[in-house]
Design an enzyme around this catalytic site. Structure first.
Site, PDB file in Angstrom:
ATOM      1  N   CYS A 115       0.833  -1.208   0.000  1.00 19.33           N
ATOM      2  CA  CYS A 115       0.000   0.000   0.000  1.00 19.33           C
ATOM      3  C   CYS A 115       0.872   1.263   0.000  1.00 19.33           C
ATOM      4  CB  CYS A 115      -0.992  -0.027   1.146  1.00 19.33           C
ATOM      5  SG  CYS A 115      -2.320   1.196   0.921  1.00 19.33           S
ATOM      6  N   HIS A 216      -3.638  -5.003   0.363  1.00 22.42           N
ATOM      7  CA  HIS A 216      -3.145  -5.393   1.692  1.00 22.42           C
ATOM      8  C   HIS A 216      -3.155  -6.919   1.858  1.00 22.42           C
ATOM      9  CE1 HIS A 216      -2.830  -1.489   3.835  1.00 22.42           C
ATOM     10  NE2 HIS A 216      -3.674  -1.100   2.888  1.00 22.42           N
ATOM     11  N   GLU A 218      -1.611  -8.613   3.958  1.00 19.55           N
ATOM     12  CA  GLU A 218      -1.592  -8.971   5.387  1.00 19.55           C
ATOM     13  C   GLU A 218      -3.000  -9.123   5.947  1.00 19.55           C
ATOM     14  OE1 GLU A 218      -2.373  -4.632   5.724  1.00 19.55           O
ATOM     15  OE2 GLU A 218      -1.256  -5.924   4.340  1.00 19.55           O
TER      16      GLU A 218
END
Length: 241
Positions: A115, A216, A218
């Site tokens: 990001c 993202h 994660e």
């Protein structure tokens, strides 16, 4: 061989824990989980005053790097005045990540930007950003606000490093960005776009492993492909050292 050491850049901002309400260096644990579940050893890099020599010292201790998500990069770094919707920048972090990227690229350290990390890489290479995406696409589909991520299918270009990792599409990528890459920086190529044509990944050309995505990963740790590819590249890098 021991686990490869993966540095993760962090926030420096006001936070609360226990009796403390003060400035802190921190990062959401999702990033750490992504690295450790993929087989790496996570090492946090806090924002701090850092010169080129200090950045080289940090990079020399690592086998890989994640430039993590966070607040908007200061617009002056790409020659613009801040948009009225721009966040207050973390100038100390901006400066540290710029130095770390200099040292990492010099050392051909494997790295993954996430990001803000993609935006920072693009700015570092002389590119620019769209400062507020709703003015381009007409709504807040890329950042709903309140920590609610958007799900969007991302098209990945054939022949890219990213394509070798994730294939031709990333289904249901978790998006949360109100800024995006505009002019692409020197030595970078676009490797993925959204259905609107917004740049969602860039990579450094003629480089062993230098990749940055606007979404993202994660947030979707049931799929560790990006983290595993970074850890694999870091393992090879460590072996070569």
């Amino acid at each position: 061989m021991s686990k490869p050491r993966i540095g993760l850049t962090t926030y420096r901002q006001r936070g609360q824990t226990g009796v403390w309400d003060t400035e802190m260096a921190m990062i959401p644990a999702f990033y750490i989980e992504g690295v450790t579940r993929a087989g790496g050893l996570a090492i946090l890099i806090p924002p701090q005053q850092l010169d080129a020599e200090g950045a080289r010292t940090i990079v020399s201790s690592l086998d890989g790097l994640v430039i993590c998500g966070g607040r908007d990069v200061e617009s002056a770094r790409y020659g613009q005045t801040p948009h009225e919707n721009a966040e207050e920048p973390d100038r100390l972090r901006d400066a540290l990540e710029n130095e770390i990227l200099d040292a990492a690229i010099e050392a051909e350290l494997p790295f993954l930007g996430i990001c803000r990390g993609a935006q920072m890489l693009n700015i570092h290479r002389g590119g620019s950003l769209i400062q507020h995406l709703p003015e381009v696409v007409g709504d807040n589909r890329y950042q709903k606000g309140g920590g609610v991520f958007s799900d969007m299918d991302i098209e990945v270009f054939e022949g890219s490093l990213l394509g070798s990792v994730v294939g031709s599409k990333v289904p249901g990528a978790a998006l949360y960005h109100h800024q995006a890459i505009d002019a692409v920086g020197e030595g970078l190529k676009v490797s993925a776009v959204s259905p609107d044509g917004i740049v969602e990944a860039i990579e450094l050309e003629d480089y062993p492993f230098g990749l940055a995505v606007q979404w993202h990963p994660e947030q979707t740790l049931e799929n560790l492909d990006l983290f595993k590819s970074l850890v694999s590249a870091a393992t090879s890098y460590r072996g070569a050292k």
